[in-house]
Design an enzyme around this catalytic site. Structure first.
Site, PDB file in Angstrom:
ATOM      1  N   CYS A  66      41.331  43.142  29.619  1.00  0.00           N
ATOM      2  CA  CYS A  66      42.188  42.785  30.559  1.00  0.00           C
ATOM      3  C   CYS A  66      43.609  42.792  29.851  1.00  0.00           C
ATOM      4  O   CYS A  66      43.760  41.850  28.966  1.00  0.00           O
ATOM      5  CB  CYS A  66      42.148  41.366  31.256  1.00  0.00           C
ATOM      6  SG  CYS A  66      43.249  40.755  32.299  1.00  0.00           S
TER       7      CYS A  66
ATOM      8  N   CYS B 284      46.193  48.744  32.914  1.00  0.00           N
ATOM      9  CA  CYS B 284      45.453  47.740  33.660  1.00  0.00           C
ATOM     10  C   CYS B 284      43.927  48.195  33.840  1.00  0.00           C
ATOM     11  O   CYS B 284      43.588  49.373  34.335  1.00  0.00           O
ATOM     12  CB  CYS B 284      45.715  47.507  34.977  1.00  0.00           C
ATOM     13  SG  CYS B 284      44.512  46.315  36.069  1.00  0.00           S
TER      14      CYS B 284
ATOM     15  N   ASP C 238      37.258  39.665  32.017  1.00  0.00           N
ATOM     16  CA  ASP C 238      38.561  40.391  32.807  1.00  0.00           C
ATOM     17  C   ASP C 238      38.632  39.445  34.131  1.00  0.00           C
ATOM     18  O   ASP C 238      37.929  38.283  34.362  1.00  0.00           O
ATOM     19  CB  ASP C 238      38.084  41.748  33.167  1.00  0.00           C
ATOM     20  CG  ASP C 238      39.217  42.127  34.067  1.00  0.00           C
ATOM     21  OD1 ASP C 238      40.284  42.267  33.626  1.00  0.00           O
ATOM     22  OD2 ASP C 238      38.954  42.528  35.198  1.00  0.00           O
TER      23      ASP C 238
ATOM     24  N   GLY D 195      47.647  39.066  37.176  1.00  0.00           N
ATOM     25  CA  GLY D 195      48.889  39.872  37.000  1.00  0.00           C
ATOM     26  C   GLY D 195      50.011  39.385  37.886  1.00  0.00           C
ATOM     27  O   GLY D 195      51.097  39.797  37.661  1.00  0.00           O
TER      28      GLY D 195
HETATM   29  N1  DGL Z   1      42.460  44.075  34.938  1.00  0.00           N
HETATM   30  C1  DGL Z   1      43.589  43.164  34.463  1.00  0.00           C
HETATM   31  C2  DGL Z   1      44.472  44.096  33.272  1.00  0.00           C
HETATM   32  O1  DGL Z   1      43.938  44.918  32.684  1.00  0.00           O
HETATM   33  C3  DGL Z   1      44.715  42.836  35.755  1.00  0.00           C
HETATM   34  C4  DGL Z   1      44.329  42.576  37.016  1.00  0.00           C
HETATM   35  C5  DGL Z   1      45.020  41.366  37.710  1.00  0.00           C
HETATM   36  O2  DGL Z   1      45.907  41.518  37.904  1.00  0.00           O
HETATM   37  O3  DGL Z   1      44.267  40.552  37.764  1.00  0.00           O
HETATM   38  O4  DGL Z   1      45.691  43.807  33.540  1.00  0.00           O
END
Ligand code: DGL
Length: 267
Positions: free
Chosen positions: A81, A192, A18, A51
């Site tokens: 992710c 997310c 992630d 993101g």
């Molecule tokens: N954990 C990530 C997702 O599922 C995003 C977090 C980020 O912006 O890095 O989209």
């Protein structure tokens, strides 16, 4: 593949990745349903957030992490992710055709299946919402429900800092989520992998509103298990597996926080 190759491969760990600590919300489900497997989790907190970066950059970062995990020897890769999945999963599968690669996408389908005609809010990173993959998903279900994407720039940072409740989080929800909450809002999809760690506080913020909050962590873990089964790569259920947590950031406390999140009560 020869028999001994398969059994050696079966004993390799499963790689998880992630942009930071969010994918731990998926890993915990995978560990729950496959406690006998070994896992290596790599959080790229040094380069987080993904993101708000552009697709090419996210793709490069995702490949870099995947390569680090592959060098250690893994039998499957879970891209835990949503952002990295939408930016890079297709290219990863082309580059590593023999590796089972599992991605995650916002749980819109289960939300629509369970809905009774109310509004569905999908919380995700700006990049996930912008991607073609997300628009294709919306197109599939847009005639069956009112589905509204909510860009949550800055929300994953609360988790990376270990701030899972408090006034600042309330203010964030007030500013970014409250404008979309209507009388008929029925479901909030956490699109997310960081957000399930904020679910507890989100419920408090929503008070007595009857809104279901769902995410794709169990669905993704079940898909991982299904693919391992299909490739005959599931380990025998003969002992408890091990978990290794790695992070690109020099902030040592992130490893500490990662372990805390793995057993943090989500519901
Ligand atoms: N954990 C990530 C997702 O599922 C995003 C977090 C980020 O912006 O890095 O989209």
């Amino acid at each position: 593949m020869a028999m001994e190759d398969i059994s050696t491969k079966r004993n390799l760990p499963i790689g998880f990745m992630d942009s930071g600590l969010g994918g731990l919300s998926v890993l915990r489900e995978a560990v729950r349903i496959m406690p006998y497997e070994d896992f290596i989790y790599y959080g790229d907190s040094l380069n987080a957030p993904y993101g708000t970066k552009d697709q090419e950059v996210i793709r490069k970062l995702t490949f870099h992490v995947a390569e680090q995990l592959l060098e250690q020897g893994i039998k499957a890769l879970t891209v835990a992710c949503n952002t990295a999945t939408s930016a890079a999963i297709r290219q990863l599968r082309v580059t590593y055709p023999d590796l089972p690669i599992i991605g995650i996408e916002p749980a819109i389908k289960p939300a629509v299946i369970r809905s009774h005609g109310g509004r569905i809010l999908v919380l995700a990173t700006p990049m996930t919402i912008q991607q073609e993959k997300f628009h294709r998903l919306l197109d599939l279900y847009k005639d069956q429900a009112e589905i509204i994407p909510v860009k949550c720039e800055g929300l994953m940072e609360f988790v990376e800092q270990g701030n899972l409740d408090g006034k600042a989080l309330d203010l964030y929800f007030e500013e970014h989520l409250a404008p979309y909450l209507s009388e008929n809002t029925e479901t909030i999809v956490l699109g997310c992998t960081h957000y399930p760690f904020l679910k507890h506080h989100l419920r408090t913020f929503l008070g007595n509103k009857k809104i279901e909050i769902i995410d794709g962590s169990l669905g993704t873990s079940l898909e991982l298990k299904r693919q391992l089964e299909q490739h005959k790569l599931l380990r025998p259920d003969d002992r408890k597996g091990q978990i290794i947590i790695q992070n690109s950031s020099p902030r040592q406390e992130l490893i500490h926080l990662s372990w805390r999140l793995l057993s943090f009560p989500i519901d």
